[in-house]
Design a protein around this motif. Structure first.
Motif, mmCIF file in Angstrom:
data_model
loop_
_atom_site.group_PDB
_atom_site.id
_atom_site.type_symbol
_atom_site.label_atom_id
_atom_site.label_comp_id
_atom_site.label_asym_id
_atom_site.label_seq_id
_atom_site.Cartn_x
_atom_site.Cartn_y
_atom_site.Cartn_z
ATOM 1 N N UNK A 4 53.279 64.718 37.686
ATOM 2 C CA UNK A 4 52.537 65.151 36.505
ATOM 3 C C UNK A 4 52.599 64.104 35.413
ATOM 4 N N UNK A 5 52.907 64.535 34.199
ATOM 5 C CA UNK A 5 52.988 63.644 33.037
ATOM 6 C C UNK A 5 54.373 63.012 32.890
ATOM 7 N N UNK A 6 55.321 63.380 33.754
ATOM 8 C CA UNK A 6 56.707 62.918 33.621
ATOM 9 C C UNK A 6 56.929 61.596 34.349
ATOM 10 N N UNK A 7 57.805 60.789 33.790
ATOM 11 C CA UNK A 7 58.151 59.513 34.406
ATOM 12 C C UNK A 7 58.960 59.771 35.679
ATOM 13 N N UNK A 19 51.463 61.716 44.460
ATOM 14 C CA UNK A 19 52.487 61.334 43.482
ATOM 15 C C UNK A 19 52.146 61.892 42.102
ATOM 16 N N UNK A 20 50.873 61.773 41.713
ATOM 17 C CA UNK A 20 50.452 62.272 40.404
ATOM 18 C C UNK A 20 50.610 63.785 40.346
ATOM 19 N N UNK A 44 65.472 69.129 43.308
ATOM 20 C CA UNK A 44 64.886 68.019 42.574
ATOM 21 C C UNK A 44 64.814 68.481 41.122
ATOM 22 N N UNK A 45 65.595 67.804 40.272
ATOM 23 C CA UNK A 45 65.680 68.174 38.864
ATOM 24 C C UNK A 45 64.928 67.167 38.009
ATOM 25 N N UNK A 46 64.309 67.658 36.966
ATOM 26 C CA UNK A 46 63.621 66.813 35.996
ATOM 27 C C UNK A 46 64.461 66.808 34.725
ATOM 28 N N UNK A 47 64.956 65.624 34.353
ATOM 29 C CA UNK A 47 65.829 65.511 33.188
ATOM 30 C C UNK A 47 65.020 65.611 31.900
#
Length: 137
Positions: free
Chosen positions: A69-72, A64-65, A128-131
């Motif tokens: 990464x650093x994103x919620x 998961x980490x 899978x998009x990161x907002x």
């Protein structure tokens, strides 16, 4: 990885382009030759948001980490994206990991997403998009 035949691809493409909830978007790609340059505008597309990305239940804390990464985790969403240009034309493009998607919401604001990953199955490609939390007007 299952592959779709041409008829399945066209049907999946049509379903996204004609879906009443699909939003207008523009897709951008970083310039591979010059990382400092402006992103290249690949063209207009439709994006259909399919809900939040859910990490597989069998992932451990390290996986998961690694993925988030650093994103919620709540900033990750699933989406289907299709270029509005006709397949086979010079303007047609396929979205790839590392691209940026500028989605136009119904309220006229622009929300940026980073293409983090994708999953392909017999119904097509789900990205899978990161907002990006910064909202553009």
């Amino acid at each position: 990885m299952p592959t779709m035949d041409t008829e399945q691809q066209l049907a999946a493409r049509r379903a996204i382009l004609q879906h009443p909830d699909a939003q207008d978007c523009t897709v951008y790609r970083a310039d591979e030759q010059d990382p400092e340059a402006e992103e290249v505008d690949l063209g207009d597309a439709k994006v259909l948001f399919c809900g939040p990305f859910e990490a597989p239940a069998d992932w451990d804390a390290a996986e998961r980490e690694d993925y988030f990464g650093e994103s919620a985790p709540e900033l990750f969403v699933n989406a289907r994206i299709e270029s509005e240009a006709k397949p086979g034309s010079a303007d047609h493009f396929t979205v790839d990991i590392g691209d940026y998607v500028a989605a136009q919401s119904g309220e006229g604001e622009v929300v940026m997403f980073y293409v983090h990953d994708y999953l392909e199955d017999d119904t097509g490609c789900t990205y899978v998009l990161l907002r990006d939390e910064e909202v553009l007007e």
